[in-house]
Design an enzyme around this catalytic site. Structure first.
Site, PDB file in Angstrom:
ATOM      1  N   GLU A  27       0.850  -1.187   0.000  1.00  0.00           N
ATOM      2  CA  GLU A  27       0.000   0.000   0.000  1.00  0.00           C
ATOM      3  C   GLU A  27       0.885   1.236   0.000  1.00  0.00           C
ATOM      4  OE1 GLU A  27      -3.714   2.037   2.499  1.00  0.00           O
ATOM      5  OE2 GLU A  27      -2.827   0.149   3.172  1.00  0.00           O
ATOM      6  N   ASN A  72      -6.590   1.473   2.627  1.00  0.00           N
ATOM      7  CA  ASN A  72      -7.308   2.734   2.784  1.00  0.00           C
ATOM      8  C   ASN A  72      -6.906   3.767   1.739  1.00  0.00           C
ATOM      9  OD1 ASN A  72      -8.384   1.482   5.028  1.00  0.00           O
ATOM     10  ND2 ASN A  72      -7.257   2.695   6.521  1.00  0.00           N
ATOM     11  N   ASN A 172     -12.079  -1.105  -0.614  1.00  0.00           N
ATOM     12  CA  ASN A 172     -11.407  -1.592   0.576  1.00  0.00           C
ATOM     13  C   ASN A 172     -12.180  -1.190   1.825  1.00  0.00           C
ATOM     14  OD1 ASN A 172      -8.822  -2.495   2.099  1.00  0.00           O
ATOM     15  ND2 ASN A 172      -9.186  -0.431   2.869  1.00  0.00           N
ATOM     16  N   GLU A 173     -12.464  -2.169   2.687  1.00  0.00           N
ATOM     17  CA  GLU A 173     -13.042  -1.928   4.013  1.00  0.00           C
ATOM     18  C   GLU A 173     -14.148  -0.870   3.987  1.00  0.00           C
ATOM     19  OE1 GLU A 173      -9.840  -1.224   6.775  1.00  0.00           O
ATOM     20  OE2 GLU A 173      -9.198  -3.317   6.707  1.00  0.00           O
ATOM     21  N   TYR A 244      -6.393  -8.654  12.184  1.00  0.00           N
ATOM     22  CA  TYR A 244      -5.098  -8.356  12.800  1.00  0.00           C
ATOM     23  C   TYR A 244      -5.160  -8.764  14.268  1.00  0.00           C
ATOM     24  CZ  TYR A 244      -4.214  -5.530   8.646  1.00  0.00           C
ATOM     25  OH  TYR A 244      -4.037  -5.105   7.356  1.00  0.00           O
ATOM     26  N   GLU A 292      -6.046  -9.264   3.997  1.00  0.00           N
ATOM     27  CA  GLU A 292      -5.245  -8.551   4.997  1.00  0.00           C
ATOM     28  C   GLU A 292      -5.215  -9.411   6.255  1.00  0.00           C
ATOM     29  OE1 GLU A 292      -5.793  -4.399   5.888  1.00  0.00           O
ATOM     30  OE2 GLU A 292      -6.430  -3.943   3.828  1.00  0.00           O
ATOM     31  N   GLN A 351       1.763  -5.883   5.829  1.00  0.00           N
ATOM     32  CA  GLN A 351       2.117  -5.600   4.453  1.00  0.00           C
ATOM     33  C   GLN A 351       3.493  -6.192   4.152  1.00  0.00           C
ATOM     34  OE1 GLN A 351       1.447  -1.508   3.311  1.00  0.00           O
ATOM     35  NE2 GLN A 351      -0.525  -1.451   4.314  1.00  0.00           N
TER      36      GLN A 351
END
Length: 499
Positions: A27, A72, A172-173, A244, A292, A351
């Site tokens: 990213e 993001n 994304n999200e 996460y 992710e 990442q």
């Protein structure tokens, strides 16, 4: 000493090993791209400005698919800014990470970097603040051979061959209030469905990923997936999962059992997707793209976020330094993804460089491996063929966050001429003596047995001590009469390769 026994049956196949399980994520965030992948003037830089010392580490890591450019970041991204002559590209503000984006690395440059690493591109489109037409324009620029305005622009920009991107993320999200342009499930589902239908009309063989929940703790988890898939089921191929983990308040026992939560997350998303499929009387199955996942000390980032009040280019953000315990958890999460290969057919460690990453760099200086590098690279190298379901008999312990957890966890893979077993010992104080029945594999010898462990579970690799933590040979591993015996140190991750 805890004892465990594992039965492995060559016929108990879960699914093929999916090479896309070993994907990663780049990213435009912090120093992931700038001074991470890309640093013109660095002694190792090639003509494009990419650090070849990092390329070598990425190849060793074994990443297969790279999700790009966010994250993001993508929700405020104008893809057109990142192509064409570099000196003409605009500098923009990135609201997601409150940074300045120079656009010196864009689609064409990144595609050339991917060729250096033998990786596949997984491209995200901005459906949050843009729409259908910009997504179609990007698809035309990236994939159409030539003869149209945008494909000819790519050719004029120095890339005559199409990028032929197969996997595309629809935003994304989008459930997250931190996301620029976030939406309700109903609004996003309708937008994603229209975008997906248009993209599939341009190329019916695209593989499209629709946004699932940003985490299993989101208040709309489950209902979000149901609503979004009711709109998009006929047009997409994957639903995404993001997760996460970190140690909370010194509760290492729960942290080491984080894979239990990942399993729950996958179970819930798969059940929801299949529920929607049954309602639609569809024979199609939606797979999971766990695009992710990692250990991330998010709580600490959120507490310090208020100090980042300047617009800076490539600031040091989210540069977590990982411990032995973190590496054991990462290895265990990857084992879980392998074990769920029947439905998790793509995944991305988030990442790749500097930002919550297995690889770290210093501007003008070296690149090195974090502790988490090793379980990923070794698993990517050894896992092949088919994933086999283990039958594990082991002691259990109680965790505050996830309930009862097995002290020993394992998964195995087997190919025509080789096999591999991956194990963790979650016990904080004692080694575990494990016997593994591999008779059905027909294995005759151990070719490799390595363990990642340390007397200090919080030991780290740093700029000053880049090799403080490295895997070591497990000299006690033995194979006789189809029975593999091995001792697993406390808080450890282990891989054994067999022929």
């Amino acid at each position: 000493m805890p004892r465990a026994h594992i039965e492995l049956d060559r016929q108990a196949v879960i699914a093929p090993v999916r090479r896309r399980t070993f994907g990663s994520f780049v990213e435009h965030l912090g120093r992931c791209v700038y001074t991470g992948l890309y640093e013109p003037g660095h002694p190792s830089a090639n003509d494009d400005g990419f650090r070849m010392d990092v390329v070598e580490l990425v190849r060793e890591l074994g990443s297969t698919t790279i999700r790009y450019p966010g994250g993001n970041f993508v929700s405020g991204f104008r893809w057109e800014d990142s192509v064409g002559p570099r000196e003409e590209r605009p500098v923009r503000r990135d609201l997601a990470w409150r940074s300045l984006e120079s656009n010196q690395v864009g689609l064409d440059e990144f595609a050339r970097w991917l060729k250096l690493t033998d990786s596949e591109l997984m491209l995200a489109v901005n459906v949050a603040t843009r729409g259908i037409l910009p997504a179609l324009d990007l698809l035309e620029y990236a994939n159409h051979p030539s003869g149209t305005a945008l494909s000819d622009l790519r050719v004029a920009n120095g890339t005559p061959e199409p990028h032929n991107v197969r996997m595309w993320c629809l935003g994304n999200e989008m459930d997250g209030p931190w996301q620029t342009g976030f939406m309700t499930a109903d609004d996003y589902g309708k937008m994603a469905a229209r975008t997906a239908a248009a993209m599939k009309r341009a190329d019916k063989d695209l593989e499209l990923v629709v946004c699932g929940s940003s985490g299993s703790t989101m208040p709309t988890f489950g209902d979000w997936e149901r609503t979004v898939l009711e709109h998009t089921y006929d047009h997409v191929d994957y639903v995404s999962c993001h997760a996460y983990y970190q140690e909370h308040d010194g509760d290492l026992g729960s942290f080491l059992a984080s894979a239990i939560d990942m399993d729950y997350f996958i179970d819930t998303v798969v059940a929801t997707a299949d529920h929607v499929g049954h309602k639609k009387r569809s024979r199609k199955k939606i797979d999971v793209s766990f695009d992710e996942w990692n250990v991330w000390y998010l709580k600490e980032h959120q507490e310090s976020e208020k100090i980042h009040d300047e617009w800076r280019h490539a600031p040091r953000l989210l540069e977590d330094t990982y411990t032995v315990a973190d590496a054991v958890v990462v290895g265990n999460l990857l084992m879980t993804l392998l074990r769920r290969s029947d439905r998790v057919t793509s995944a991305s460690l988030a990442q790749l460089v500097n930002v919550i990453a297995p690889i770290m760099t210093e501007p003008g200086g070296p690149a090195w491996r974090q502790t988490t590098f090793y379980p990923f690279s070794i698993t990517s190298r050894l896992a092949s063929g088919e994933v086999v379901r283990p039958l594990i008999e082991a002691p259990t312990y109680d965790t505050a966050r996830y309930g009862e957890a097995s002290v020993v966890d394992a998964v195995a893979t087997v190919d025509e001429d080789r096999a591999a077993v991956f194990l963790v010992n979650r016990d904080l104080a004692e080694a575990a003596r494990v016997t593994i029945d591999v008779r059905s594999f027909g294995s005759s010898r151990i070719t490799e047995a390595v363990t990642l462990a340390d007397s200090d579970v919080y030991a780290k690799n740093t700029l000053a001590r880049q090799d403080r933590v490295i895997p070591a040979a497990n000299a006690g591993a033995a194979l006789a009469d189809g029975l593999l015996t091995i001792e697993l140190p406390p808080t450890s991750w282990t891989a054994v390769a067999l022929r």
